[in-house]
Each structure stands twice: as C-alpha cells, then as structure tokens.
Write a protein that holds these residues in place. Structure first.
Motif, PDB file in Angstrom:
ATOM      1  N   SER A  51      -0.846   5.817  10.471  1.00 53.05           N
ATOM      2  CA  SER A  51      -0.661   4.528  11.337  1.00 53.05           C
ATOM      3  C   SER A  51       0.002   4.864  12.803  1.00 53.05           C
ATOM      4  CB  SER A  51       0.303   3.596  10.613  1.00 53.05           C
ATOM      5  OG  SER A  51       1.480   4.237   9.896  1.00 53.05           O
ATOM      6  N   SER A  56       0.904  -1.154   0.103  1.00 53.29           N
ATOM      7  CA  SER A  56       0.135   0.089  -0.028  1.00 53.29           C
ATOM      8  C   SER A  56       0.918   1.261  -0.048  1.00 53.29           C
ATOM      9  CB  SER A  56      -1.017   0.067   1.363  1.00 53.29           C
ATOM     10  OG  SER A  56       0.059  -0.005   2.608  1.00 53.29           O
ATOM     11  N   GLY A  57       2.224   0.897  -0.095  1.00 58.43           N
ATOM     12  CA  GLY A  57       2.976   2.327  -0.500  1.00 58.43           C
ATOM     13  C   GLY A  57       4.224   2.344   0.242  1.00 58.43           C
ATOM     14  N   GLU A  92      -3.535   4.171   5.608  1.00 57.46           N
ATOM     15  CA  GLU A  92      -2.295   3.554   4.665  1.00 57.46           C
ATOM     16  C   GLU A  92      -1.234   2.833   5.490  1.00 57.46           C
ATOM     17  OE1 GLU A  92      -0.698   5.511   1.374  1.00 57.46           O
ATOM     18  OE2 GLU A  92      -2.504   6.511   0.952  1.00 57.46           O
ATOM     19  N   GLY A  93      -1.154   1.708   4.908  1.00 53.91           N
ATOM     20  CA  GLY A  93       0.215   0.876   5.520  1.00 53.91           C
ATOM     21  C   GLY A  93      -0.180  -0.279   6.626  1.00 53.91           C
ATOM     22  N   LYS A 137      -4.355  13.833   2.475  1.00 58.74           N
ATOM     23  CA  LYS A 137      -5.216  12.955   3.585  1.00 58.74           C
ATOM     24  C   LYS A 137      -5.397  13.426   5.029  1.00 58.74           C
ATOM     25  CE  LYS A 137      -5.181   8.851   0.569  1.00 58.74           C
ATOM     26  NZ  LYS A 137      -5.079   7.218   0.631  1.00 58.74           N
ATOM     27  N   TYR A 165       0.955  12.619   3.526  1.00 58.83           N
ATOM     28  CA  TYR A 165      -0.375  12.370   3.639  1.00 58.83           C
ATOM     29  C   TYR A 165      -1.059  13.921   3.836  1.00 58.83           C
ATOM     30  CZ  TYR A 165       1.203   7.840   4.718  1.00 58.83           C
ATOM     31  OH  TYR A 165       1.911   6.619   4.827  1.00 58.83           O
ATOM     32  N   ARG A 213      -8.515   2.687   5.383  1.00 60.52           N
ATOM     33  CA  ARG A 213      -8.340   3.993   5.109  1.00 60.52           C
ATOM     34  C   ARG A 213      -7.061   4.703   5.555  1.00 60.52           C
ATOM     35  NH1 ARG A 213     -14.228   6.331   6.322  1.00 60.52           N
ATOM     36  NH2 ARG A 213     -13.869   5.280   8.068  1.00 60.52           N
ATOM     37  N   LYS A 224       3.468   8.945  -2.196  1.00 61.50           N
ATOM     38  CA  LYS A 224       3.818   7.760  -2.176  1.00 61.50           C
ATOM     39  C   LYS A 224       4.406   7.267  -3.698  1.00 61.50           C
ATOM     40  CE  LYS A 224       2.529   5.655   2.278  1.00 61.50           C
ATOM     41  NZ  LYS A 224       1.856   4.654   2.838  1.00 61.50           N
ATOM     42  N   THR A 263      -5.881   3.840  -4.613  1.00 59.68           N
ATOM     43  CA  THR A 263      -6.026   5.057  -3.616  1.00 59.68           C
ATOM     44  C   THR A 263      -4.922   5.622  -2.817  1.00 59.68           C
ATOM     45  OG1 THR A 263      -6.579   3.473  -2.026  1.00 59.68           O
ATOM     46  CG2 THR A 263      -8.446   4.505  -3.394  1.00 59.68           C
ATOM     47  N   THR A 264      -3.760   4.816  -3.301  1.00 56.63           N
ATOM     48  CA  THR A 264      -2.354   5.101  -2.628  1.00 56.63           C
ATOM     49  C   THR A 264      -2.068   6.678  -2.902  1.00 56.63           C
ATOM     50  OG1 THR A 264      -1.716   2.866  -2.917  1.00 56.63           O
ATOM     51  CG2 THR A 264      -0.047   4.704  -2.498  1.00 56.63           C
ATOM     52  N   SER A 265      -1.479   7.363  -1.578  1.00 54.66           N
ATOM     53  CA  SER A 265      -1.286   8.853  -1.927  1.00 54.66           C
ATOM     54  C   SER A 265      -0.335   9.117  -2.929  1.00 54.66           C
ATOM     55  CB  SER A 265      -0.677   9.158  -0.582  1.00 54.66           C
ATOM     56  OG  SER A 265       0.659   8.770  -0.267  1.00 54.66           O
TER      57      SER A 265
END
Length: 382
Positions: free
Chosen positions: A312, A108-109, A267-268, A350, A347, A265, A138, A133-135
């Motif tokens: 995270s 996911s990134g 990420e990671g 986000k 992010y 939602r 990234k 949807t990955t930023s």
C-alpha cells in the motif's frame, strides 16, 4: 375517564397518581471496568511518541520536497494503530464493548493486528475475519496478541461472516468500514493530519501542495481531507487506488453502488464495494495504480532510503512521484506528503518475492524503469 387512567397528555383523572417508570441499568462494577478500559487505551496514546516524517531525496534544483509519514513505527507497526485506538474508544464509550464479550472485525490484516493488541490490552477476546490469502506474518502477529483468525475464501463475504460471528458469540462487530470516518476526531486531537502539519512547520514548504493517501476503509483520507478544509489549508488530497478495487470507478462515476468482482492483491487497501467510511466528496483527485507499479515503487523506496514497506505504501508513493513529476514539469515548487502504511517485513513472501510476482503474472520492470528515469533525468515516461 375511569379513576387512575390518564389522557393523551399523561394527565390523571383523579384517584392514585400515575407511577413513574424507571429502569436503572447502571452497574458500579461495569462502570469501573469501563473507566479502566478507557484509561488503558488512552494511556497507550500517551506512551507513544509521534511517528517520523521521512524525506525522499529529490534533485534540489526542482525545489520540491517529498515526505513519507512513517506510520510503521506505531506499537503495532502500522497506520491502523491510530484507527484501532479510535475504534476501541468509540465502541467503549458507546457501550458496545463489554467485559468478556468478544470483539469481531472484518479485516485484511493490519487493522486486525492493531485491534488484537487493544483487545488484549483491555482483556476482551478478539476474532479477526479475513481472506485466506492474508500474509502468514500478519496472521502470526494477530495470534501473538492472543486473538483468533477466522478465514473466508471470498473477501466479499467478510462483512456478513463477521456480523454473523458476532451474533453467534454474543460479541460486538467493530465494523471498521462503517465507523472509521466517524470514530476519529478530524478537527485535531493529534490525528494524523494535525501531526503532518506540525512536523512540516519548520520546513521550507510547510503547507504541502498535495497529500497522497490510500484507502481501505477510507477513514484516513476522510480525516486528512476534512482537517485540510477545516483548517483552510491550500492543500489537495489525492487517493491512490490499486487494481481490483471499486473506489476509483465509484468516485469517478459518482456511483455509491460500484463493486469489484475480485479482491485486491495489495493488502490493506482497495475494496470490492464502496465502503460507508469512504467520503468521496472530500477527495480532490484519484489515481488507479497498477499493482506492478505499486511493487516497483515499494522496492524503489528500499533502494533509495533503505526502508522496506508494504504494498500500500508503494501505491501511494507511485502516485506521489507522479504528482512530483507534474510539479517539476510546471516549474512549481512545493511539498508532497504520502504515507508509509506498514513495514515490508510482513510481506517478504509477497512483494519482495520474485516467485510471488511470477505466480501473479506481474512484471515490474517497465515501472521500475519509469521511476529510475525520473529520479535520474527528471522525465516521467509512463
């Protein structure tokens, strides 16, 4: 037996001797390439200083210290730098990573950013299979290292697509979700757990009561928990899990087949299936953290110590503060450690965007009030 034949034990019946079977796949040029690749990966670790252990200020009368292990200071900016280094050494020494053959990863990134770095370091192509949807930041960092992003619309299809892509290209599927817990030496060798205890050595509570981790592959929580038990420390390990992840339910219900219908939602971390590297038996406690609480916590971190971090980190910090509140309520001194997993600059569109929060239907106000009340008055009113 006829002359020259052998019986079941491989003995001849006379006549000519049975020839020795010999297949030699050694290649001096390949061994030279392999030695150089391993040297480069190990040299990266030798060049890198240890990451910092930051203090999160708490009222001194509580007798409790809260620390954040800042993994964002690695060369690729995240906790996953350690994992990527271990995975590349594991793949190289197993003979899986070869000159010119691509390395493929489902990520996911952040893992992809770090693996792209090591692929570039040893000169092999890298392809990251990731959710659409990955930023954007990234994706930019992955491409900065000369790698390619391969997007999927459904995060649950990442695994199969990565394996198929490796098959089509003649490459190696790294599969962090299977190998994360076994590629890292959890007994020591400068892993994250050994580093934490070394840095706490001169603190007033050198053996933490709790270490709080989050889980994407589960490799970090497995490394920490195994090290704690191996060294016989009186420390408990808590894993904080976000919404839309199956880890909490799978752990609680002892269900290795638990799944989630939606992707996380945050990420990671958080997964739609119970990953092979998520070692449930080593974990003492789990918390299911609302995504709005994760965002509120990561914004509180920015206000309190002036450091932006990814979502995270907020998931882990929310759980760590909750544990601190329990300890304070019980009048129990000690220390708690959690992690800064990666920088918040990845992010800004986000977790630091009110527009994104509104689009996701997330209201962080109640959770921000819980944190503010706790830090000001010592009351956790969730």
């Amino acid at each position: 037996m006829r002359p020259g034949a052998t019986d079941a034990a491989g003995r001849g019946s006379g006549g000519s001797a049975v020839p020795t079977l010999d297949v030699d796949r050694s290649d001096p040029a390949h061994r030279a390439w392999l030695n150089e690749a391993v040297r480069k990966v190990q040299a990266d670790a030798n060049r890198s200083a240890d990451t910092h252990l930051l203090r999160f200020p708490l009222p001194p009368e509580w007798g409790i210290d809260l620390y954040l292990k800042d993994e964002s200071t690695h060369p690729t900016g995240s906790l996953k730098h350690r994992l990527a280094r271990s995975l590349f050494l594991y793949g190289l020494c197993n003979g899986w990573i070869r000159p010119e053959a691509p390395v493929v990863e489902a990520s996911s990134g952040s893992t992809a950013v770090s693996e792209a770095y090591f692929a570039s370091l040893i000169g092999v192509p890298f392809i990251a299979v990731m959710p659409r949807t990955t930023s954007r930041e990234k994706c930019r960092l992955i491409e900065f290292h000369g790698a390619r992003c391969h997007f999927v619309d459904d995060p649950r299809t990442m695994y199969a697509e990565a394996a198929a892509l490796a098959e089509r290209t003649g490459g190696h599927y790294m599969d962090q979700f299977t190998y994360a817990e076994r590629a890292t030496d959890w007994r020591g060798n400068n892993n994250i757990a050994e580093s934490i205890y070394s840095q706490l050595r001169l603190e007033r509570h050198p053996v933490p009561a709790w270490i709080v981790a989050t889980a994407g592959t589960g490799g970090t929580s497995a490394t920490i928990a195994r090290y704690v038990r191996y060294m016989q420390h009186d420390t408990h390990v808590c894993v904080a899990d976000p919404e839309n992840s199956c880890f909490f339910d799978g752990w609680k219900e002892h269900d290795p087949h638990a799944t989630s219908e939606r992707g996380s939602r945050i990420e990671g971390i958080g997964r739609p299936r119970m990953e092979p590297s998520f070692v449930t038996g080593a974990i003492d406690r789990m918390m299911k953290v609302p995504d709005a609480a994760s965002v509120a916590a990561v914004r509180a971190l920015d206000r309190v110590i002036g450091r932006k971090a990814g979502g995270s980190t907020g998931t882990g910090l929310w759980s760590a503060l909750r544990i601190v509140a329990e300890m304070a309520n019980q009048g129990r001194p000690g220390s708690v450690v959690t992690l800064v997993c990666d920088p918040g600059e990845r992010y800004l569109d986000k977790y630091y965007s009110d527009t994104w929060l509104a689009e996701q239907g997330l209201d962080i106000t109640p959770y921000a009030q819980v944190i503010d009340t706790f830090l000001a008055a010592g009351r956790w009113e969730e």
